[in-house]
Design a protein around this motif. Sequence first.
Motif, PDB file in Angstrom:
ATOM      1  N   UNK A   1      -0.035 -12.188   7.226  1.00 24.32           N
ATOM      2  CA  UNK A   1      -0.884 -11.272   8.426  1.00 24.32           C
ATOM      3  C   UNK A   1       0.596  -9.845   8.071  1.00 24.32           C
ATOM      4  N   UNK A   2       1.491 -10.154   7.582  1.00 30.03           N
ATOM      5  CA  UNK A   2       1.753  -8.988   7.201  1.00 30.03           C
ATOM      6  C   UNK A   2       0.493  -8.781   5.893  1.00 30.03           C
ATOM      7  N   UNK A   3       0.677  -8.965   5.207  1.00 33.94           N
ATOM      8  CA  UNK A   3      -0.590  -8.844   4.038  1.00 33.94           C
ATOM      9  C   UNK A   3      -1.813  -7.402   4.645  1.00 33.94           C
ATOM     10  N   UNK A   4      -2.083  -8.101   5.527  1.00 32.39           N
ATOM     11  CA  UNK A   4      -3.253  -8.045   6.345  1.00 32.39           C
ATOM     12  C   UNK A   4      -2.639  -6.861   6.962  1.00 32.39           C
ATOM     13  N   UNK A   5      -1.824  -6.893   7.799  1.00 29.95           N
ATOM     14  CA  UNK A   5      -1.426  -5.428   8.337  1.00 29.95           C
ATOM     15  C   UNK A   5      -1.941  -4.316   6.705  1.00 29.95           C
ATOM     16  N   UNK A   6      -1.105  -4.460   6.250  1.00 30.03           N
ATOM     17  CA  UNK A   6      -0.301  -3.432   5.591  1.00 30.03           C
ATOM     18  C   UNK A   6      -2.020  -3.589   4.235  1.00 30.03           C
ATOM     19  N   UNK A   7      -2.835  -3.810   4.050  1.00 27.14           N
ATOM     20  CA  UNK A   7      -4.597  -3.891   3.376  1.00 27.14           C
ATOM     21  C   UNK A   7      -4.691  -2.856   4.372  1.00 27.14           C
ATOM     22  N   UNK A   8      -4.056  -3.159   5.438  1.00 30.34           N
ATOM     23  CA  UNK A   8      -5.325  -2.352   6.608  1.00 30.34           C
ATOM     24  C   UNK A   8      -4.467  -0.269   6.650  1.00 30.34           C
ATOM     25  N   UNK A   9      -3.170  -0.929   6.362  1.00 32.00           N
ATOM     26  CA  UNK A   9      -2.598   0.409   5.923  1.00 32.00           C
ATOM     27  C   UNK A   9      -3.125   1.682   5.062  1.00 32.00           C
ATOM     28  N   UNK A  10      -4.222   0.709   3.851  1.00 33.19           N
ATOM     29  CA  UNK A  10      -4.591   1.765   2.858  1.00 33.19           C
ATOM     30  C   UNK A  10      -6.354   2.681   3.168  1.00 33.19           C
ATOM     31  N   UNK A  11      -6.274   1.808   4.670  1.00 29.78           N
ATOM     32  CA  UNK A  11      -7.637   2.149   4.928  1.00 29.78           C
ATOM     33  C   UNK A  11      -7.846   3.683   4.980  1.00 29.78           C
ATOM     34  N   UNK A  12      -8.755   4.822   5.129  1.00 32.39           N
ATOM     35  CA  UNK A  12      -8.116   5.843   5.067  1.00 32.39           C
ATOM     36  C   UNK A  12      -9.100   5.984   6.956  1.00 32.39           C
ATOM     37  N   UNK A  13      -8.379   6.912   7.232  1.00 32.51           N
ATOM     38  CA  UNK A  13      -8.550   7.669   8.654  1.00 32.51           C
ATOM     39  C   UNK A  13      -8.953   8.980   9.382  1.00 32.51           C
ATOM     40  N   UNK A  14      -9.665   8.671  10.399  1.00 33.21           N
ATOM     41  CA  UNK A  14      -9.435  10.991  10.583  1.00 33.21           C
ATOM     42  C   UNK A  14      -9.369  10.482  12.156  1.00 33.21           C
ATOM     43  N   UNK A  15      -8.800  12.114  12.281  1.00 36.02           N
ATOM     44  CA  UNK A  15      -8.422  12.691  13.451  1.00 36.02           C
ATOM     45  C   UNK A  15      -8.762  11.805  14.623  1.00 36.02           C
TER      46      UNK A  15
END
Length: 224
Positions: A52-66
């Motif tokens: 679960x911690x790893x998946x959450x960290x993986x999502x942190x590396x996805x790009x975001x938009x305003x």
Amino acid sequence: MVAPTTQSTSGSVPPSVFTLPHTAQLEALYTIIRDKNTSRGDFLFYSDRIIRLLVEEGLNHLPVLPKTVETPTGAIYEGVGFEGKICGVSILRAGEAMEAGLREVCRSVRIGKILIQRDEETTQPKLFYSKLPQDISQRYVLLLDPMLATGGSAMKAVEVIMEHGVPEERIIFINLISSPEGLKNFSTKFPNLRVITGWIDQGLNEKAYIVPGLGDFGERRYCS
């Protein structure tokens, strides 16, 4: 985004590799799942916590938009939203154990599967089965496999995904334990692909097993 760190003394970590923050809690979780005397039930519970911690960290590396939203108080909040869609791809069979962790944080996420085994004649990893989302070329892909030893299976899986139109930089490989040798092989071949790993171990032994490792993840996960 977490800065790259390592526990290994076998050399520097490739810049595309990221690890979880190494807190006392995380080390305690790894101590439990490494212990050969840990029961299957505890192995399931504590490995799931790490996943679960790893998946959450993986999502942190996805790009975001305003993204601007209005709150229930009538105020305007200037936030962000994820850019594009994601999917998961698990490398069978051990990678399936990470699917639940992905589903817990990403509702209705699509998940593909890839089966890769060693060809006894060539000793090279060979694709035996794959089922991927039809629109995978339009998504960011979280590739799931708990252990990275030599890197052969993971590299073959990336080749399969890229053959379906996914750019290297849109793939994030997530795993629990890596060897320095596997990371070097993997990152040399795919320098633009980010790797999220929970722990980097000492290395491989003469049988190409990760040391200290935790044994065969699939056997400990699925067999009593």
